[in-house]
Design an enzyme around this catalytic site. Structure first.
Site, mmCIF file in Angstrom:
data_model
loop_
_atom_site.group_PDB
_atom_site.id
_atom_site.type_symbol
_atom_site.label_atom_id
_atom_site.label_comp_id
_atom_site.label_asym_id
_atom_site.label_seq_id
_atom_site.Cartn_x
_atom_site.Cartn_y
_atom_site.Cartn_z
ATOM 1 C CE LYS A 22 -3.967 1.957 2.599
ATOM 2 N NZ LYS A 22 -4.814 1.813 3.799
ATOM 3 C CB SER A 73 -8.398 1.023 5.868
ATOM 4 O OG SER A 73 -9.025 2.277 5.877
ATOM 5 C CB SER A 127 -8.112 3.831 2.931
ATOM 6 O OG SER A 127 -7.256 3.158 3.838
#
Ligand SMILES: [Zn+2]
Lengths: 479, 492
Positions: free
Chosen positions: B87, B186, B162
């Site tokens: 990420k 997330s 997210s």
């Protein structure tokens, strides 16, 4: 002045540690800008702080030296404001649970306000630990930031408003400095920014219970600046009040060149620091075992050491206070005594000859080329009459510049004191023969003439004659 | 070709454990594995937009090095040469780490996050940077400053967020597994939306050093994988105590081997918080999937008990106060002075701050900075931040009580399944949809999302298992069991 002056000090002291407060960069002064930095102290994305336990230990030690209560549970908080010297735009500090609270520093000496004859306690509100910010330098076209200082452990020592004169502020700061040096917490070298001071000052008319609005003067970087700014501020504020003016709470700066304070901001512009507990750090819990152990490590305070010197070495109070005002000086002195030199003589020699040589050479005790053992030996050589005092001064000067021992110099230069009466008698005879007038005067009872004749003997012996012996023999020769 | 066939693709190998076996037997090389995935990226990511960047040269260089280690019998671990997508908020030395934000455009991190060092020690190859909501603030990945990631099951729908990029690249076969971060759901919510597995470890199990902070007391890095086995493998690789993270647990070593200890579903007790079925806006499909998973556990002899989380109603508001407060402070370092984008139209310092931040942050980030600044302001602190912290303690107590009556809790992941882009525009409504995931972050527990079934539109729905503090072994064992007995069905 018809007003009472109320002064409180906020003193920032850099803690001496190997590494910075929250990262492993060296905590060192004087390196090239931005060479002692890492992602943590530069506030890069994703980094986390790890507290320096040595800095915490020294802060607790400072608290114990100042007779504070030590918090068994405390925490760090974030203090937010935007400025380029703050890498994260928040400072890790302590808000409502500082490490140390509610202590005192007892000050003494000349300059205390009159109701305190010998000593006066100055309350310590709190001592907390935080990280120092970077150092900004402003040039004509731009500003430079040196992050070497960012993240250096920094204690904030807040006093109660117990100080009543600029002199007391000066004495208090000196005492604080000695305490920090004694416990190896900080060198407190103000020129290097290791100790910095903000003062709060307000006036009160003796009849009224209420204080007038206070002024905070920020960033005072020498004891002299603290003293001068306080004199200036008390004067400025009392002029306003005497002119029936109104004081407003404000923060001021100090211009050392012209010796005046100037306004930075008023209370209305006061920043909202939005303190909240630092979520990247766990609360700090101190076990009572650890605290007990630490209490045993608390060194003598300067005041305790001064008292001990008087008691143990039978030296005058003045000597003891001069010697103990600087920790390395007191250490040096004690070391000499341990090598067997006479206390009073060592004290004199330290305070006069040694301090003078050091200050001329701009050296500290740690850099002194004459070690305590050799210094003690020199004093013993005077005591056992190997050399006289005058020659000893020259020998010492030589020792200081060459690093040789006293005996080496005495041997090399043949400076051994002449105590052989036959040899001295020759010089005495010569002095008497060649100076009939002083001889006559001496016979008439004028004692200064004796000094002159002894001087002549010393001159003929190239300083090596024992002056006491010479004096006795002159008197005997003329009797 | 339907979107399902095109994007949701079964590979062989499709998981870390399959790939590891193939590498060990010599049937596969790391270079071949990475090249295959890169081909896949080239053919589908223009439509999925799951990656922000993929440094192919670096990946192949690392894969080559791994292959030669293996050839010489010097592989660092069974996972040497396995590619893992990262990420965009986790620091990899010399790689861009932009948090999908304009303010960090082009910024390359000068150091490795601890999780990256842990992966590298085992020979793992860092495989591209995945898209996310800017600074991890969002539940759809729509708040990325760069691109919208599509849900591989229906490119007209959000992948969740997210960590939407991480979930989407796995579900679309562009990576075997990925690291995400979970502050309020997330990892778990995009895993549920994209039909993959997402684990949020116990707070402190995985070092946060090198994770660009959103909300320090809630953030946790975790794996997003195709199955529970992979989640366990990746979790073992990244977890452990870290001296660089003071909030890291002192003893947090997890043994993957413990997972294979005997597991008896009959001695397991699962708690169903009664408030979870009363949540407003819980869709029929999600409710159906939840009831399905309850009945699976029940029918196999697992004990089911009703428990209560009486303060659940305050979880979302407490979370948004604490998270935004911490975020407003964490994000204050992005000022354009030392790194990142600076806008210096003016030479005035305040203008540089204002212009750089105005230009660099997106709408949602600004909204949260404003909220966080407000709740910490003098005069409001006690009413908001302090009360939220007290509520957090109560919620933590609620969980402790619940866990005294059961081993694990079962819950939906999100009240709704993946929805079309633009269909939810009210930020408050989006915040409220975090109701099932947020309490776990507030309490600091571990939780996992496991694919369960599909909704009427053919979008996947996950189920959340919540474990007590540090009880990942129990959590992963039950999740793995559930995965093996559950028939997820087909997209209809
Ligand atoms: Zn550093």
């Amino acid at each position: 002045m018809k007003f009472d002056v109320i002064i409180g000090l906020e003193v920032h002291v850099q803690v001496m540690t190997k590494s910075k407060m929250f990262c492993s960069c060296p905590n060192r002064y004087g390196s090239d800008p931005n060479t002692l930095v890492c992602p943590i102290c530069m506030g890069y994305p994703g980094v986390l702080p790890v507290p320096n336990n040595e800095a915490i230990r020294k802060t607790l030690l400072a608290g114990l030296m100042c007779e504070c209560n030590i918090a068994l549970y405390s925490k760090f908080d974030r203090k937010s404001y935007f400025y380029p010297d703050m890498p994260k735009n928040y400072q890790i500090s302590q808000y409502d649970l500082p490490f140390c609270e509610d202590g005192k520093v007892v000050i003494s000496g000349k300059g205390l306000s009159k109701e305190f004859v010998e000593t006066k306690p100055i309350g310590i509100t709190r001592i907390h630990l935080e990280e120092d910010v970077a150092k900004s330098t402003h040039f004509r076209q731009c500003s430079g930031i040196d992050f070497n200082r960012a993240g250096v452990p920094l204690m904030e020592i807040v006093s109660e408003p117990d100080i009543s004169t600029p002199d007391e502020a000066y004495i208090y700061l000196t005492a604080l400095k000695q305490i920090m040096q004694y416990a190896d917490i900080s060198d407190c070298d103000m020129e290097k920014g290791q100790m910095r001071c903000d003062v709060n000052v307000s006036l009160k008319s003796p009849e009224s219970p209420t204080l007038n609005a206070k002024t905070e003067v920020k960033n005072l970087n020498s004891l002299k600046a603290v003293h001068r700014s306080l004199l200036y501020e008390t004067e400025r504020q009392s002029e306003v009040l005497e002119g029936n003016g109104q004081l407003i709470q404000q923060t001021r700066g100090w211009n050392d060149d012209i010796g005046e304070t100037y306004i930075l901001r008023t209370k209305e512009d006061a920043a909202d620091y939005r303190y909240f507990p630092e979520p990247d750090l766990m609360p700090v819990e101190i076990s009572s075992d650890y605290l007990e152990k630490l209490k045993k490590e608390v060194p003598e305070t300067p005041a305790q050491r001064c008292a001990r010197f008087i008691r143990e070495f039978a030296i005058p109070e003045y000597d003891a206070s001069v010697l103990t005002s600087n920790k390395s000086c007191a250490d040096y002195f004690e070391k000499c005594i341990s090598f067997g030199s006479d206390a009073k003589k060592t004290s004199n020699w330290t305070m006069v000859e040694l301090l003078r040589e050091l200050s001329q050479a701009n050296k500290t005790f740690d850099q002194c080329p004459v070690n305590p053992e050799n210094f003690a030996e020199l004093i013993k050589l005077i005591d056992n009459k190997t050399i006289n005092g005058k020659i000893a001064k020259a020998v010492f000067s030589d020792m200081f510049s060459s690093g040789k021992t006293a005996l080496e110099i005495i041997d090399e230069k043949g400076l051994k004191q002449v105590t052989d009466t036959d040899e001295i008698l020759q010089f005495v005879k010569k002095a008497v023969e060649s100076n009939p007038t002083p001889v006559q005067q001496l016979k008439e009872g004028k004692s200064t003439a004796l000094n002159f004749l002894v001087g002549q003997v010393m001159k003929f012996s190239k300083g090596k004659a024992n002056p006491q012996l010479a004096s006795d023999m002159i008197k005997k020769e003329l009797s | 070709m339907s979107t399902v066939q095109k994007f949701v693709f079964k590979h062989n190998p499709g998981t870390i454990h399959e790939a590891s076996d193939a590498l060990e037997t010599g049937d596969l090389s790391s270079v071949k594995l990475c090249e295959g995935l890169i081909d896949r990226i080239d053919s589908v990511d223009s439509e999925i937009n799951g990656f922000l960047s993929v440094d192919k040269d670096q990946i192949l260089e690392d894969a080559t090095a791994s292959d030669s280690r293996r050839k010489n019998g010097k592989e660092l671990s069974p996972y040497d040469g396995i590619p893992i997508a990262i990420k965009d908020n986790i620091s990899v030395k010399d790689q861009t780490c932009g948090c999908a934000s304009k303010i960090l455009e082009g910024f390359a991190s000068p150091y490795n996050a601890t999780v990256i060092n842990n992966l590298r020690k085992n020979g793992v190859v860092c495989f591209g940077r995945t898209n996310m909501d800017e600074f991890a603030m969002g539940s759809t990945t729509e708040f990325s400053a760069y691109r919208k990631t599509s849900n591989p099951w229906d490119v007209g729908r959000v992948p969740g967020g997210s960590s939407g990029g991480s979930a989407a690249v796995i579900s679309s076969g562009q990576a075997l597994a990925a690291l995400g971060s979970d502050t309020g759901g997330s990892i778990r919510q995009p895993a549920s939306f994209c039909g993959v597995v997402g684990l949020k470890p116990t707070y402190g199990r995985v070092s946060r050093y090198g994770l660009v902070a959103f909300a320090s007391s809630l953030d946790q890095i975790g794996p997003i994988t195709r199955d529970v086995e992979d989640a366990s493998i990746l979790f073992e690789l990244i977890s452990g105590h870290d001296e660089l993270d003071s909030t890291s647990l002192p003893k947090s070593n997890f043994n993957y081997a413990d997972l294979h200890d005997e597991f008896d579903i009959n001695s397991l007790k699962i708690g169903i918080p009664k408030e979870f079925l009363e949540v407003q806006g819980l869709s029929t499909d999600v409710k159906g999937a939840f009831e399905k998973s309850i009945s699976i556990f029940k029918s196999h002899g697992c004990g089911i008990v009703e428990v209560t989380l009486p303060n659940l109603a305050y979880a979302v508001s407490s979370y948004y106060i604490i998270a935004t407060a911490e975020a407003s402070s964490n994000l204050s370092r992005f000022d354009g002075i030392r790194y990142g984008n600076r806008v210096d139209k003016s030479s005035d310092l305040l203008d540089i701050y204002l212009d750089s931040r105005e230009n660099g942050f997106g709408e949602e980030v600004k909204r949260r900075i404003l909220l966080g600044t407000y709740v910490l302001s003098s005069g409001y602190y006690d009413a908001y931040y302090l009360r939220a912290q007290k509520m957090r303690t109560l919620i933590r107590d609620d969980f402790n009580k619940a866990f005294s009556a059961c081993d694990l809790l079962l819950s939906p992941v999100s009240p709704i399944s993946a929805y079309p882009f633009g269909s939810v525009s009210d930020p408050l409504q989006t915040y409220l949809s975090d109701i099932y995931t947020i309490p776990v972050n507030l309490a600091g527990n571990c939780a996992i999302s496991v694919p369960t079934s599909f909704d009427g539109d053919g979008m996947p729905i996950g189920t959340q298992l919540i474990g007590n503090f540090m009880e990942e072994v129990k959590l992963l064992q039950a999740a793995s069991w559930f995965e093996s007995v559950n028939d997820i069905g087909k997209q209809t």
